[in-house]
Design an enzyme around this catalytic site. Structure first.
Site, PDB file in Angstrom:
ATOM      1  N   ASN A   1     -14.558  -1.023   8.476  1.00  0.00           N
ATOM      2  CA  ASN A   1     -13.732  -0.941   7.265  1.00  0.00           C
ATOM      3  C   ASN A   1     -13.762  -2.234   6.456  1.00  0.00           C
ATOM      4  O   ASN A   1     -12.926  -2.443   5.580  1.00  0.00           O
ATOM      5  CB  ASN A   1     -12.278  -0.592   7.605  1.00  0.00           C
ATOM      6  CG  ASN A   1     -12.182   0.665   8.439  1.00  0.00           C
ATOM      7  OD1 ASN A   1     -12.699   1.709   8.045  1.00  0.00           O
ATOM      8  ND2 ASN A   1     -11.563   0.573   9.603  1.00  0.00           N
TER       9      ASN A   1
ATOM     10  N   ASN B   1      -5.333  -3.699  -5.262  1.00  0.00           N
ATOM     11  CA  ASN B   1      -5.275  -5.066  -4.772  1.00  0.00           C
ATOM     12  C   ASN B   1      -4.827  -5.968  -5.917  1.00  0.00           C
ATOM     13  O   ASN B   1      -5.534  -6.110  -6.918  1.00  0.00           O
ATOM     14  CB  ASN B   1      -6.643  -5.505  -4.254  1.00  0.00           C
ATOM     15  CG  ASN B   1      -7.002  -4.795  -2.966  1.00  0.00           C
ATOM     16  OD1 ASN B   1      -6.279  -4.887  -1.981  1.00  0.00           O
ATOM     17  ND2 ASN B   1      -8.098  -4.062  -2.974  1.00  0.00           N
TER      18      ASN B   1
ATOM     19  N   GLU C   1      -5.823   2.452  -3.271  1.00  0.00           N
ATOM     20  CA  GLU C   1      -4.853   1.370  -3.277  1.00  0.00           C
ATOM     21  C   GLU C   1      -5.161   0.439  -4.433  1.00  0.00           C
ATOM     22  O   GLU C   1      -6.217   0.538  -5.060  1.00  0.00           O
ATOM     23  CB  GLU C   1      -4.887   0.583  -1.960  1.00  0.00           C
ATOM     24  CG  GLU C   1      -6.228  -0.084  -1.688  1.00  0.00           C
ATOM     25  CD  GLU C   1      -6.293  -0.700  -0.305  1.00  0.00           C
ATOM     26  OE1 GLU C   1      -5.537  -0.241   0.569  1.00  0.00           O
ATOM     27  OE2 GLU C   1      -7.096  -1.631  -0.116  1.00  0.00           O
TER      28      GLU C   1
ATOM     29  N   LYS D   1       0.813  -1.218   0.000  1.00  0.00           N
ATOM     30  CA  LYS D   1       0.000   0.000   0.000  1.00  0.00           C
ATOM     31  C   LYS D   1       0.847   1.270   0.000  1.00  0.00           C
ATOM     32  O   LYS D   1       0.482   2.281  -0.601  1.00  0.00           O
ATOM     33  CB  LYS D   1      -0.938   0.000   1.207  1.00  0.00           C
ATOM     34  CG  LYS D   1      -1.797  -1.262   1.340  1.00  0.00           C
ATOM     35  CD  LYS D   1      -2.656  -1.516   0.125  1.00  0.00           C
ATOM     36  CE  LYS D   1      -3.576  -2.720   0.315  1.00  0.00           C
ATOM     37  NZ  LYS D   1      -2.916  -4.010   0.278  1.00  0.00           N
TER      38      LYS D   1
END
Length: 670
Positions: free
Chosen positions: A235, A290, A288, A116
């Site tokens: 989250n 993934n 970000e 990240k």
């Protein structure tokens, strides 16, 4: 094409990969820990290899053990699923060194975008708008507090190698930053074997929208529209949909092109997801990337018709994409609800145990309706404390968003889960929420709409009347059966009354007495309730735990459990007690004393089965309202238990390292 693929994962994603591999004629190898010896993915695979003890850090994320199993299996490729080793560059390197294909991006792309911190730096260098934050390594909690103050509260504390909500905390002040840093660091180390932490500004009222990208090793890259993932708790995504009800075509195109450009800048191949936060003016900021398959990939598959797992396997085999950007079309709307082993009435605390009943709704593929259930469990199986609490991902598709939501409502009502706490009532409540139906959602939706936690859905009176009518008709049917005498030819239905009082109460539903009158025939019954006559029909038989009824032709699905004189009912997010009584019995019931729960105000009870990580107080300590008392770890998440009021600790019954059952007494107060 590959002959055999090993799956370095477990649960529903391992089962999902096996299904596509089987469709492609590829044999599969399951890896499993002690806890997963009888797991569904082990049963489904062609072969299975044991890799160690139950904790993931002793099995699924130990590269040497996984590699030993892969080599022993003779698999030519490994699909990592998501989580565990899916974004671990060292694992990809080990596979490459062994001559085994990694069904994912190359090592360089994993290092560049899977981390990240690094991905944000690269995005900034590429001119991509990013959220303000500190991308360097943070050594301790005090440094985290200092950095948070410089950025400005609120801040998001995140694990560099994180995903799935693990290692994430929101801090609104110094105390929360200090505490959140340590918890995030511990969770990151436990879940990913990497405890690096970074901090960024927490943008309030954002939408979480992500772009699915697919790239090959021949320079081709496409985006497969977006997914709206704004319904989150702690989250962690709970409900996803595709496409987003918020984006317009121009924003979708801009986000998609930027996502593909970013992926190609680092030589990315395979499926990947670029995540953005989007504000109310449709400004979007890179969050970000993934470098793996996402949990919510099924909704993209449902609106595009593209099997992402198949594409990943083909790309890993060196094949070019057979799909161009012009081939990608958005067809209809898809919803995904994550069914978790979490009790919504206990602040969504994890629940473990045996699935005494597990009956998902039937999967269907029709012209105007699709119901899909990706799962890794079965009736009689165990939900373990060692892994993620996900039970299944229930997905529906319809030609439009309202139709996809309506299909989901019925599918959730028909989903039977018993033996553990689960979030089915909460998912149903969200489907019926007016703001969700209007697409008016942000990542703060759950916190804003359920600030005191979930206490059950409040159903409209007209809908409660429908439930009362159905229950009255079913109860009368049960009474008719009870009054019959085996071997007698005459009909004893005349002994069953036609007038009843249905008493309804439950979480979020005010207690009501509803007077009904029933006129029955062989096909069903006419039930008069609140001045309206409803035609009640269905194939329910006494003892069945699911009732698929129709009232005036409209479907009504009820999950049932027998109570003396009635039923326990789950429908549309409401958990109800429904008693069907004669008018005289109903009148007398009003004089019955209600049994009060025991007083536990001077006890700290363990809210979920878990491991004591830390005791924060000692006997004799004076504690204040909100003060941390101890930390319990369950299902890879740390939960800090706090004092509900001022008091003095008189006794402590547990120490760090103890495994506790739900409601076990941790400490007592004077």
């Amino acid at each position: 094409m590959f002959d055999k693929i090993a799956i370095a994962n477990r649960g529903e994603i391992a089962c999902r990969v096996i299904k596509t591999a089987r469709k492609m004629g590829i044999k599969t190898v399951a890896l499993y820990s002690d806890a997963d010896r009888r797991a569904l993915h082990v049963q489904m695979a062609d072969e299975a290899i044991h890799i160690g003890p139950s904790p993931a850090n002793q099995s699924y994320i130990v590269i040497d053990k996984v590699m030993e199993a892969v080599k022993a299996s003779g698999a030519q490729a490994v699909h990592p699923g998501y989580g565990f080793l899916s974004e671990n560059a060292k694992f990809a390197e080990a596979l490459s060194a062994a001559g085994v294909a990694f069904v994912g991006p190359p090592v360089g792309a994993i290092e560049a975008m899977g981390d990240k911190i690094t991905s944000k730096k690269l995005a900034q260098e590429a001119g991509v708008s990013t959220v303000p934050g500190y991308m360097g390594l943070i050594n301790d909690a005090e440094e985290a507090v200092k950095i948070s103050g410089e950025i400005g509260y609120p801040v998001m504390i995140k694990a560099s190698a994180g995903g799935g909500g693990k290692g994430m905390r929101i801090a609104w002040n110094d105390a929360e930053a200090r505490e959140g840093f340590q918890s995030s660091k511990n969770e990151a180390a436990s879940s990913f074997g990497d405890d690096r932490i970074f901090i960024e500004k927490f943008v309030t009222q954002p939408r979480h929208i992500e772009i699915q990208v697919l790239c090959d090793a021949h320079g081709n890259g496409i985006y497969l529209a977006e997914r709206e993932c704004s319904i989150q708790r702690r989250n962690q995504k709970v409900i996803e949909e595709a496409p987003s009800p918020f984006l317009d075509d121009a924003t979708r195109k801009a986000m998609g092109e930027q996502a593909v450009a970013l992926a190609q800048a680092v030589g990315y191949t395979s499926a990947g997801t670029v995540e953005f936060i989007v504000d109310g003016d449709r400004n979007f900021y890179f969050l970000e990337m993934n470098t793996r398959l996402q949990v919510e990939h099924p909704v993209t598959e449902l609106i595009t018709g593209i099997d992402l797992v198949e594409q990943m396997i083909r790309v890993a085999h060196g094949q070019p994409l057979s799909i161009t950007q012009e081939d990608v079309k958005i067809n209809g709307w898809a919803m995904e609800c994550r069914l978790y082993a979490e009790d919504p009435y206990r602040n969504f605390l994890p629940s473990i145990g045996r699935l005494t009943r597990y009956r998902p709704p039937a999967e269907v593929v029709e012209e105007t309706r699709v119901v899909r259930n990706d799962t890794g469990v079965y009736e009689g199986g165990e939900i373990s404390m060692f892994y993620d609490p996900m039970i299944a991902k229930l997905c529906t598709w319809g030609p439009s968003r309202p139709e996809a939501i309506e299909h989901m409502r019925h599918a959730l009502d028909a989903f039977e889960v018993e033996g553990i706490g689960h979030n089915l009532p909460f998912l149903s409540a969200v489907m019926d929420h007016a703001k969700f139906g209007a697409g008016d959602i942000t990542t703060a939706f759950i916190a804003e709409e359920y600030p005191e936690g979930f206490e059950g859905a409040t159903l409209p009176e007209a809908h409660v009347d429908r439930i009362a009518a159905a229950c009255a008709a079913m109860y009368r049917m049960s009474e008719i059966r009870r009054t019959r005498v085996s071997g007698r030819m005459d009909n004893h239905e005349r002994h069953v009354a036609a007038d009843w009082v249905v008493q309804v109460s439950g979480h979020g539903t005010p207690a009501r007495d509803i007077v009904v009158h029933i006129d029955a025939d062989k096909a069903g019954a006419f039930v008069s309730v609140a001045g309206k006559s409803l035609r009640v029909e269905g194939d329910w038989v006494p003892g069945a735990s699911l009732a698929q009824m129709t009232l005036d032709g409209a479907p009504l699905t009820l999950k049932l459990a027998k109570l003396p004189g009635g039923f326990r009912v789950r429908n549309r997010g409401a958990e109800l007690k429904v008693f069907v009584r004669s008018p005289r019995a109903a009148d007398l019931s009003r004089h019955m004393l209600e049994k009060l729960p025991p007083d536990t105000s001077k006890l700290l009870l363990c809210p979920m089965p878990g491991l004591v990580v830390k005791m924060a107080v000692e006997v004799g300590d004076e504690v204040q309202d909100g003060q941390a008392l101890c930390t319990i770890e369950a299902m890879k998440m740390e939960n800090i238990l706090r004092a509900e009021r001022r008091g003095k600790v008189s006794k402590i019954n547990a120490t760090a390292g103890d495994s506790l059952a739900v409601d076990e007494v941790i400490m007592e107060f004077e």
